[in-house]
Design a protein around this motif. Sequence first.
Motif, short mmCIF file in Angstrom:
data_model
loop_
_atom_site.label_atom_id
_atom_site.label_comp_id
_atom_site.label_asym_id
_atom_site.label_seq_id
_atom_site.Cartn_x
_atom_site.Cartn_y
_atom_site.Cartn_z
N ARG A 24 0.83 -1.21 0.00
CA ARG A 24 0.00 0.00 0.00
C ARG A 24 0.86 1.26 0.00
O ARG A 24 0.58 2.22 -0.71
CB ARG A 24 -0.93 -0.01 1.21
N THR A 25 1.93 1.24 0.79
CA THR A 25 2.84 2.39 0.83
C THR A 25 3.51 2.58 -0.52
O THR A 25 3.63 3.70 -1.02
CB THR A 25 3.90 2.21 1.94
N VAL A 26 3.95 1.49 -1.12
CA VAL A 26 4.58 1.56 -2.44
C VAL A 26 3.60 2.13 -3.46
O VAL A 26 3.94 3.02 -4.24
CB VAL A 26 5.10 0.18 -2.89
N ASP A 27 2.36 1.64 -3.45
CA ASP A 27 1.35 2.15 -4.39
C ASP A 27 1.10 3.64 -4.18
O ASP A 27 0.97 4.39 -5.15
CB ASP A 27 0.04 1.37 -4.23
N SER A 28 1.03 4.07 -2.92
CA SER A 28 0.82 5.49 -2.62
C SER A 28 1.98 6.33 -3.12
O SER A 28 1.79 7.40 -3.69
CB SER A 28 0.63 5.70 -1.12
N CYS A 29 3.19 5.86 -2.91
CA CYS A 29 4.38 6.58 -3.37
C CYS A 29 4.42 6.67 -4.88
O CYS A 29 4.75 7.72 -5.45
CB CYS A 29 5.64 5.91 -2.84
N LEU A 30 4.07 5.58 -5.55
CA LEU A 30 4.05 5.59 -7.01
C LEU A 30 2.98 6.54 -7.54
O LEU A 30 3.21 7.26 -8.52
CB LEU A 30 3.85 4.18 -7.56
N ALA A 31 1.82 6.56 -6.91
CA ALA A 31 0.76 7.48 -7.33
C ALA A 31 1.20 8.93 -7.14
O ALA A 31 0.96 9.78 -8.00
CB ALA A 31 -0.52 7.20 -6.55
N LEU A 32 1.86 9.21 -6.03
CA LEU A 32 2.37 10.55 -5.78
C LEU A 32 3.42 10.93 -6.83
O LEU A 32 3.41 12.04 -7.36
CB LEU A 32 2.96 10.63 -4.37
N ALA A 33 4.29 10.00 -7.15
CA ALA A 33 5.35 10.26 -8.13
C ALA A 33 4.79 10.51 -9.53
O ALA A 33 5.39 11.23 -10.32
CB ALA A 33 6.33 9.09 -8.16
N ARG A 34 3.64 9.94 -9.85
CA ARG A 34 3.04 10.14 -11.17
C ARG A 34 2.32 11.47 -11.28
O ARG A 34 1.89 11.87 -12.37
CB ARG A 34 2.07 9.01 -11.49
N THR A 35 2.19 12.19 -10.18
CA THR A 35 1.50 13.47 -10.19
C THR A 35 2.38 14.52 -10.86
O THR A 35 3.51 14.73 -10.46
CB THR A 35 1.15 13.90 -8.76
#
Length: 89
Positions: A24-35
Motif C-alpha cells: 500500500r505504501t509503495v502504491d501510494s508513493c508511485l501514485a504521488l510520483a506520477r502526479t
Amino acid sequence: MDKLEKLGPEGVAILSGEVGLSARTVDSCLALARTRGTSSAVVDDSTGLGVTSDLLAEGLGELGCVLDSLGNLPADGVAADLTIARGLD
C-alpha cells in the motif's frame, strides 16, 4: 522514486519491498510520483491521494507558491515533476 524512469513501477516496487515497505505504501508513493502539472492544481492532486506527512504538506505548500508565482509563463514553460527526489536525507 528517482529510479522510476530507469526501472519502471515494477522495479521500484521490488526495490521498495526490499526495504520493508508495504504494498500500500509503495502504491501510494508511485501514485504521488506520477502526479505532474504546470499549475498549483498539482498540489490538490497530490493531497487528494491521501498521503499525509507534515514535511510533504510543507513542501507541497511551497511548490504551490512557486507554481502560482510562475503562472504568467507559457503553459509548457514550467512543470512540477514529483519523480525527482534529491536531498531527502
